[in-house]
Design a protein around this motif. Structure first.
Motif, short mmCIF file in Angstrom:
data_model
loop_
_atom_site.label_atom_id
_atom_site.label_comp_id
_atom_site.label_asym_id
_atom_site.label_seq_id
_atom_site.Cartn_x
_atom_site.Cartn_y
_atom_site.Cartn_z
N PRO A 247 0.81 -1.22 0.00
CA PRO A 247 0.00 0.00 0.00
C PRO A 247 0.85 1.27 0.00
CG PRO A 247 -0.87 -1.58 1.57
CD PRO A 247 0.45 -2.14 1.08
N GLU A 248 2.03 1.22 0.63
CA GLU A 248 2.88 2.41 0.70
C GLU A 248 3.29 2.91 -0.67
OE1 GLU A 248 3.73 -0.08 4.41
OE2 GLU A 248 3.31 -0.40 2.28
N LEU A 249 3.28 2.03 -1.67
CA LEU A 249 3.67 2.43 -3.02
C LEU A 249 2.48 2.81 -3.88
CD1 LEU A 249 6.49 -0.13 -3.88
CD2 LEU A 249 6.63 2.09 -2.73
N LEU A 250 1.28 2.69 -3.31
CA LEU A 250 0.07 3.06 -4.03
C LEU A 250 -0.52 4.37 -3.53
CD1 LEU A 250 -1.72 -0.40 -4.22
CD2 LEU A 250 -0.49 0.77 -6.05
N GLY A 251 0.22 5.03 -2.63
CA GLY A 251 -0.27 6.29 -2.09
C GLY A 251 -1.41 6.12 -1.11
N ARG A 252 -1.53 4.92 -0.51
CA ARG A 252 -2.63 4.67 0.42
C ARG A 252 -2.21 5.05 1.84
NH1 ARG A 252 -4.32 -1.41 -1.59
NH2 ARG A 252 -5.02 -0.83 -3.68
N THR A 253 -2.29 6.31 2.14
CA THR A 253 -1.98 6.73 3.50
C THR A 253 -3.14 6.37 4.41
OG1 THR A 253 -2.86 8.91 2.99
CG2 THR A 253 -0.49 8.59 2.71
N ALA A 254 -2.86 6.18 5.68
CA ALA A 254 -3.91 5.82 6.62
C ALA A 254 -4.97 6.92 6.67
CB ALA A 254 -3.31 5.61 8.00
N PRO A 255 -6.25 6.57 6.79
CA PRO A 255 -7.31 7.56 6.77
C PRO A 255 -7.32 8.41 8.03
CG PRO A 255 -8.20 5.41 7.35
CD PRO A 255 -6.76 5.20 6.97
N ASP A 256 -7.89 9.63 7.90
CA ASP A 256 -8.05 10.46 9.09
C ASP A 256 -9.24 9.95 9.90
OD1 ASP A 256 -10.38 11.34 7.81
OD2 ASP A 256 -9.40 13.11 6.99
N ASP A 257 -9.51 10.60 11.02
CA ASP A 257 -10.55 10.12 11.93
C ASP A 257 -11.92 10.06 11.26
OD1 ASP A 257 -8.68 9.82 13.89
OD2 ASP A 257 -9.14 11.71 14.90
N ARG A 258 -12.24 11.07 10.46
CA ARG A 258 -13.57 11.08 9.82
C ARG A 258 -13.72 9.96 8.82
NH1 ARG A 258 -17.02 16.22 7.93
NH2 ARG A 258 -17.41 16.12 10.15
N HIS A 259 -12.71 9.76 7.99
CA HIS A 259 -12.77 8.67 7.01
C HIS A 259 -12.80 7.31 7.72
CE1 HIS A 259 -11.49 11.80 4.15
NE2 HIS A 259 -12.04 11.03 3.23
N ARG A 260 -12.05 7.19 8.80
CA ARG A 260 -12.05 5.93 9.55
C ARG A 260 -13.44 5.65 10.15
NH1 ARG A 260 -7.61 3.14 11.22
NH2 ARG A 260 -6.27 4.96 10.90
N GLU A 261 -14.11 6.70 10.63
CA GLU A 261 -15.45 6.52 11.19
C GLU A 261 -16.44 6.11 10.09
OE1 GLU A 261 -18.47 6.53 14.16
OE2 GLU A 261 -16.29 6.31 14.13
N VAL A 262 -16.28 6.68 8.90
CA VAL A 262 -17.13 6.27 7.77
C VAL A 262 -16.91 4.80 7.46
CG1 VAL A 262 -17.54 6.56 5.29
CG2 VAL A 262 -17.31 8.57 6.75
N LEU A 263 -15.67 4.35 7.47
CA LEU A 263 -15.38 2.94 7.23
C LEU A 263 -16.06 2.06 8.28
CD1 LEU A 263 -11.59 2.95 6.26
CD2 LEU A 263 -13.47 2.09 4.85
#
Length: 315
Positions: A247-263
């Motif tokens: 994932p680190e090479l696909l630009g997949r940074t960990a989501p912020d709190d709001r995106h994590r709550e949506v997940l």
């Protein structure tokens, strides 16, 4: 609401509906309906059963994710066994077949400086491809810099460069920065849970293997016999097929709190409207947040996004 989402929701709500009734209720073409069924089956969200009229039952997202992770664990265990068998085959090659060749078919190179010079010569001579497995990566600043310089030489010749690293190596900041630089330069990088040995194949005519019984990096066996090089290349392709782009090479940074709550709310099965009420935002904002997550995860649907996020430890 997309077809697969609507179908999954209806099967959760009323698993007794026959398929024809489901398709009519959702209001889609037969081909679109079959595609939605295939997607849900592929994600493990449907399982066949004789207990319902439709012949299938919806599975919770948590159950589907646990099954996917269990399948991954089984594949990992099988890969570990294959790695042990591979190491045994390579040692067999070293012990039984290399001594049969004479002349320049193979040679033993001793000394870290001589091995480094050998690898630089190979990089300069490469014209089509350079393949390598990289367990035990030298994480020193000088070692990574030398390796990057060598591989940029090959890439400058438009050589197809493919390398597999142990997934754990990318937890080191220096190694991660190194593979990111290689990727930016045009290399294709993947990772695997485990790799049996260090090896390099250049242009299907040269293979470099670790010398048995020698400290890592201090000696190497250079093989030029086409038959043996072909076997080593097949070994690389075996591990390439089982590896993945980190994932680190696909630009997949960990989501912020709001995106994590949506997940988290998506995984719980909430609709966009329900998520909007929970977060006190508009439906449009929820759709944008879901679209951001789907794109970041390289998913084709919100269900795939949920599965990918779980495997990355985001939820």
């Amino acid at each position: 609401m997309e077809t697969s989402t609507a179908l999954y929701a209806r099967l959760l709500a009323d698993p007794g509906l026959p398929l024809d009734s489901l398709r009519e209720e959702i209001g889609c073409e037969e081909s679109e309906f079959e595609q939605a069924l295939g997607e849900l089956h592929g994600l493990g969200l449907l399982q066949r059963t004789s207990a319902t009229t439709s012949g299938m039952a919806a599975v919770s997202i948590d159950t589907a994710v646990r099954q996917l992770l269990a399948d991954s664990d089984r594949r990992f265990t099988a890969l570990l066994g294959e790695a042990r068998r591979t190491r045994e085959r390579v040692e067999h090659l070293h012990a039984r077949y290399l001594p049969l060749h004479t002349g320049t078919a193979h040679e033993l190179v001793r000394g870290a400086d001589r091995v480094a010079a050998l690898l630089e010569d190979a990089a300069r001579a490469a014209r089509t491809e350079a393949l390598s497995l990289r367990p035990g990566q030298d994480q020193s600043e000088s070692g990574l810099a030398e390796k990057l310089a060598r591989e940029r030489i090959a890439l400058a010749h438009r050589v197809a460069l493919r390398t597999i690293y142990p997934a754990a190596a990318l937890h080191q900041g220096a190694v991660l920065a190194h593979v990111q630089a290689l990727t930016a330069a045009g290399a294709r990088i993947r990772v695997a849970h485990t790799l049996p040995l260090w090896l390099i194949v250049v242009d299907a005519g040269l293979a470099v293997l670790p010398a048995p019984g020698e400290p890592p990096g201090s000696a190497a066996v250079v093989v030029r016999d086409p038959a043996v090089v072909s076997v080593v290349r097949e070994l690389f392709e075996h591990f390439w097929a089982a590896s993945w782009v980190p994932p680190e090479l696909l630009g997949r940074t960990a989501p912020d709190d709001r995106h994590r709550e949506v997940l988290r709310l998506l995984a719980a099965g909430l609709t966009d409207q329900a998520i909007g009420r929970k977060l006190e935002v508009s439906d449009r904002t929820v759709r944008r947040l879901v679209a951001d997550l789907t794109a970041a995860l390289g998913a084709q649907s919100r269900f795939q996004a949920g599965v990918h996020a779980a495997r990355l430890g985001w939820i």
